[in-house]
Design a protein around this motif. Structure first.
Motif, PDB file in Angstrom:
ATOM      1  N   GLU A 202      42.124  42.657  51.782  1.00  0.00           N
ATOM      2  CA  GLU A 202      43.121  41.901  52.011  1.00  0.00           C
ATOM      3  C   GLU A 202      42.761  41.645  50.641  1.00  0.00           C
ATOM      4  O   GLU A 202      44.019  41.462  49.807  1.00  0.00           O
ATOM      5  N   TYR A 203      42.185  40.876  50.402  1.00  0.00           N
ATOM      6  CA  TYR A 203      41.466  39.936  49.229  1.00  0.00           C
ATOM      7  C   TYR A 203      41.474  41.118  48.236  1.00  0.00           C
ATOM      8  O   TYR A 203      42.224  40.963  46.952  1.00  0.00           O
ATOM      9  N   GLN A 204      41.061  41.985  48.282  1.00  0.00           N
ATOM     10  CA  GLN A 204      40.859  43.005  47.423  1.00  0.00           C
ATOM     11  C   GLN A 204      42.365  43.458  46.550  1.00  0.00           C
ATOM     12  O   GLN A 204      42.551  44.019  45.493  1.00  0.00           O
ATOM     13  N   LYS A 205      43.164  44.214  47.948  1.00  0.00           N
ATOM     14  CA  LYS A 205      44.304  44.346  47.159  1.00  0.00           C
ATOM     15  C   LYS A 205      45.037  43.295  46.360  1.00  0.00           C
ATOM     16  O   LYS A 205      45.876  43.686  45.702  1.00  0.00           O
ATOM     17  N   LEU A 206      45.057  42.054  47.221  1.00  0.00           N
ATOM     18  CA  LEU A 206      45.626  41.410  46.247  1.00  0.00           C
ATOM     19  C   LEU A 206      45.120  40.766  44.922  1.00  0.00           C
ATOM     20  O   LEU A 206      45.950  41.181  44.043  1.00  0.00           O
ATOM     21  N   ALA A 207      43.698  41.461  44.445  1.00  0.00           N
ATOM     22  CA  ALA A 207      43.340  40.963  42.764  1.00  0.00           C
ATOM     23  C   ALA A 207      43.605  42.808  42.938  1.00  0.00           C
ATOM     24  O   ALA A 207      44.368  42.224  41.661  1.00  0.00           O
ATOM     25  N   THR A 208      43.455  43.876  43.292  1.00  0.00           N
ATOM     26  CA  THR A 208      44.390  44.862  42.570  1.00  0.00           C
ATOM     27  C   THR A 208      45.514  44.762  42.165  1.00  0.00           C
ATOM     28  O   THR A 208      45.975  44.953  40.372  1.00  0.00           O
ATOM     29  N   GLN A 209      46.365  44.259  43.241  1.00  0.00           N
ATOM     30  CA  GLN A 209      47.785  43.971  43.010  1.00  0.00           C
ATOM     31  C   GLN A 209      48.432  42.842  41.906  1.00  0.00           C
ATOM     32  O   GLN A 209      49.288  43.126  40.396  1.00  0.00           O
ATOM     33  N   TYR A 210      47.093  41.679  41.217  1.00  0.00           N
ATOM     34  CA  TYR A 210      47.106  40.936  39.919  1.00  0.00           C
ATOM     35  C   TYR A 210      46.548  41.417  39.120  1.00  0.00           C
ATOM     36  O   TYR A 210      46.573  40.665  38.321  1.00  0.00           O
ATOM     37  N   ALA A 211      45.493  42.410  39.109  1.00  0.00           N
ATOM     38  CA  ALA A 211      44.383  42.328  38.106  1.00  0.00           C
ATOM     39  C   ALA A 211      45.055  42.675  36.360  1.00  0.00           C
ATOM     40  O   ALA A 211      44.474  42.022  35.946  1.00  0.00           O
ATOM     41  N   ALA A 212      46.078  43.147  36.370  1.00  0.00           N
ATOM     42  CA  ALA A 212      46.721  42.901  34.837  1.00  0.00           C
ATOM     43  C   ALA A 212      47.646  41.558  34.428  1.00  0.00           C
ATOM     44  O   ALA A 212      48.296  41.508  33.428  1.00  0.00           O
ATOM     45  N   ASP A 213      47.626  41.271  35.858  1.00  0.00           N
ATOM     46  CA  ASP A 213      48.632  39.808  35.350  1.00  0.00           C
ATOM     47  C   ASP A 213      47.531  38.474  34.424  1.00  0.00           C
ATOM     48  O   ASP A 213      46.725  37.961  36.104  1.00  0.00           O
ATOM     49  N   THR A 214      47.234  38.377  33.482  1.00  0.00           N
ATOM     50  CA  THR A 214      46.630  37.266  33.052  1.00  0.00           C
ATOM     51  C   THR A 214      46.911  35.995  33.294  1.00  0.00           C
ATOM     52  O   THR A 214      45.938  35.076  33.395  1.00  0.00           O
ATOM     53  N   THR A 215      47.692  35.598  33.979  1.00  0.00           N
ATOM     54  CA  THR A 215      47.989  34.145  34.271  1.00  0.00           C
ATOM     55  C   THR A 215      47.153  34.089  36.503  1.00  0.00           C
ATOM     56  O   THR A 215      47.399  32.930  36.627  1.00  0.00           O
ATOM     57  N   VAL A 216      47.681  35.262  36.473  1.00  0.00           N
ATOM     58  CA  VAL A 216      46.519  35.179  38.310  1.00  0.00           C
ATOM     59  C   VAL A 216      45.385  35.860  38.296  1.00  0.00           C
ATOM     60  O   VAL A 216      44.614  36.377  37.259  1.00  0.00           O
ATOM     61  N   ARG A 217      44.804  34.885  38.963  1.00  0.00           N
ATOM     62  CA  ARG A 217      43.124  34.953  39.128  1.00  0.00           C
ATOM     63  C   ARG A 217      42.233  34.865  41.310  1.00  0.00           C
ATOM     64  O   ARG A 217      42.865  34.009  41.396  1.00  0.00           O
ATOM     65  N   VAL A 218      42.401  36.009  41.458  1.00  0.00           N
ATOM     66  CA  VAL A 218      41.454  35.944  42.583  1.00  0.00           C
ATOM     67  C   VAL A 218      40.059  35.815  42.399  1.00  0.00           C
ATOM     68  O   VAL A 218      38.977  36.375  42.203  1.00  0.00           O
ATOM     69  N   LEU A 219      39.959  35.270  43.183  1.00  0.00           N
ATOM     70  CA  LEU A 219      38.172  34.231  43.187  1.00  0.00           C
ATOM     71  C   LEU A 219      37.705  34.107  44.592  1.00  0.00           C
ATOM     72  O   LEU A 219      38.790  33.464  45.039  1.00  0.00           O
ATOM     73  N   THR A 220      36.739  34.786  44.828  1.00  0.00           N
ATOM     74  CA  THR A 220      36.150  34.037  46.313  1.00  0.00           C
ATOM     75  C   THR A 220      34.899  32.899  45.581  1.00  0.00           C
ATOM     76  O   THR A 220      34.043  32.894  45.218  1.00  0.00           O
ATOM     77  N   ILE A 221      34.417  32.526  46.612  1.00  0.00           N
ATOM     78  CA  ILE A 221      33.290  31.523  47.483  1.00  0.00           C
ATOM     79  C   ILE A 221      31.994  32.601  47.660  1.00  0.00           C
ATOM     80  O   ILE A 221      32.738  32.531  49.096  1.00  0.00           O
ATOM     81  N   ASP A 222      30.810  32.508  47.964  1.00  0.00           N
ATOM     82  CA  ASP A 222      29.738  32.884  49.053  1.00  0.00           C
ATOM     83  C   ASP A 222      28.802  31.401  48.920  1.00  0.00           C
ATOM     84  O   ASP A 222      28.333  31.131  47.925  1.00  0.00           O
ATOM     85  N   TYR A 223      29.388  31.090  50.155  1.00  0.00           N
ATOM     86  CA  TYR A 223      27.802  30.268  50.844  1.00  0.00           C
ATOM     87  C   TYR A 223      26.704  30.908  51.199  1.00  0.00           C
ATOM     88  O   TYR A 223      26.144  29.866  51.888  1.00  0.00           O
ATOM     89  N   ASN A 224      27.028  31.475  51.199  1.00  0.00           N
ATOM     90  CA  ASN A 224      26.334  31.994  52.330  1.00  0.00           C
ATOM     91  C   ASN A 224      24.348  33.379  51.485  1.00  0.00           C
ATOM     92  O   ASN A 224      23.886  33.134  51.737  1.00  0.00           O
ATOM     93  N   ASP A 225      24.489  33.288  50.474  1.00  0.00           N
ATOM     94  CA  ASP A 225      23.385  34.576  49.904  1.00  0.00           C
ATOM     95  C   ASP A 225      23.405  33.776  48.690  1.00  0.00           C
ATOM     96  O   ASP A 225      23.990  34.150  47.939  1.00  0.00           O
ATOM     97  N   ALA A 226      21.838  33.510  48.800  1.00  0.00           N
ATOM     98  CA  ALA A 226      21.556  32.699  48.514  1.00  0.00           C
ATOM     99  C   ALA A 226      20.708  34.056  47.157  1.00  0.00           C
ATOM    100  O   ALA A 226      20.195  33.578  45.637  1.00  0.00           O
ATOM    101  N   ASN A 227      20.748  35.709  47.620  1.00  0.00           N
ATOM    102  CA  ASN A 227      20.108  35.966  46.449  1.00  0.00           C
ATOM    103  C   ASN A 227      20.968  36.959  45.967  1.00  0.00           C
ATOM    104  O   ASN A 227      22.061  38.133  46.591  1.00  0.00           O
ATOM    105  N   THR A 228      21.783  37.261  45.025  1.00  0.00           N
ATOM    106  CA  THR A 228      22.730  37.719  44.393  1.00  0.00           C
ATOM    107  C   THR A 228      22.766  38.762  43.551  1.00  0.00           C
ATOM    108  O   THR A 228      23.982  39.621  44.605  1.00  0.00           O
ATOM    109  N   ASP A 229      21.062  39.719  43.798  1.00  0.00           N
ATOM    110  CA  ASP A 229      21.365  40.865  44.409  1.00  0.00           C
ATOM    111  C   ASP A 229      21.667  42.012  45.487  1.00  0.00           C
ATOM    112  O   ASP A 229      22.319  42.442  45.274  1.00  0.00           O
ATOM    113  N   VAL A 230      21.487  40.897  46.157  1.00  0.00           N
ATOM    114  CA  VAL A 230      21.801  41.338  47.776  1.00  0.00           C
ATOM    115  C   VAL A 230      23.087  40.850  48.201  1.00  0.00           C
ATOM    116  O   VAL A 230      23.999  42.300  48.487  1.00  0.00           O
ATOM    117  N   LEU A 231      24.172  40.181  47.085  1.00  0.00           N
ATOM    118  CA  LEU A 231      25.576  40.303  47.310  1.00  0.00           C
ATOM    119  C   LEU A 231      25.854  40.710  46.339  1.00  0.00           C
ATOM    120  O   LEU A 231      27.225  41.402  46.793  1.00  0.00           O
TER     121      LEU A 231
END
Length: 101
Positions: free
Chosen positions: A3-32
């Motif tokens: 659902e977050y992906q749907k929201l991000a896609t819906q507003y992808a062309a809108d420069t006034t909206v950003r959908v961000l998430t925060i990952d608190y679990n993966d110290a390894n950025t390659d895995v993430l």
């Protein structure tokens, strides 16, 4: 997360909206990075530097809606069954400065 992906896609062309998430679990950025790619998630994901623990945040997901000045105007704690609809009206309210307290 779909659902977050749907929201991000819906507003992808809108420069006034950003959908961000925060990952608190993966110290390894390659895995993430691999996991995000495998799932087809294209939204920006930030890495938690301990902010969530310092903020005593223990409910996931918690979503903050910020106005153009960076002020938190809505906080949604917990999941939403109709995320795109619920978050969409909140985004629309933020766009109308007279509607935000």
């Amino acid at each position: 997360m779909p659902e977050y992906q749907k929201l991000a896609t819906q507003y992808a062309a809108d420069t006034t909206v950003r959908v961000l998430t925060i990952d608190y679990n993966d110290a390894n950025t390659d895995v993430l990075r691999s996991w995000l790619q495998k799932k087809g998630y294209t939204f920006t994901t930030l890495l938690d530097d301990g902010y969530l623990a310092r903020s005593n945040l223990h409910t996931y997901p918690t979503t903050w809606f910020l106005d153009p000045n960076g002020r938190v105007v809505f906080t949604k704690v917990g999941a939403s069954e109709k995320l795109v609809e619920e978050f969409g009206w909140r985004i629309d309210m933020i766009r109308k400065p007279s509607a935000v307290p």
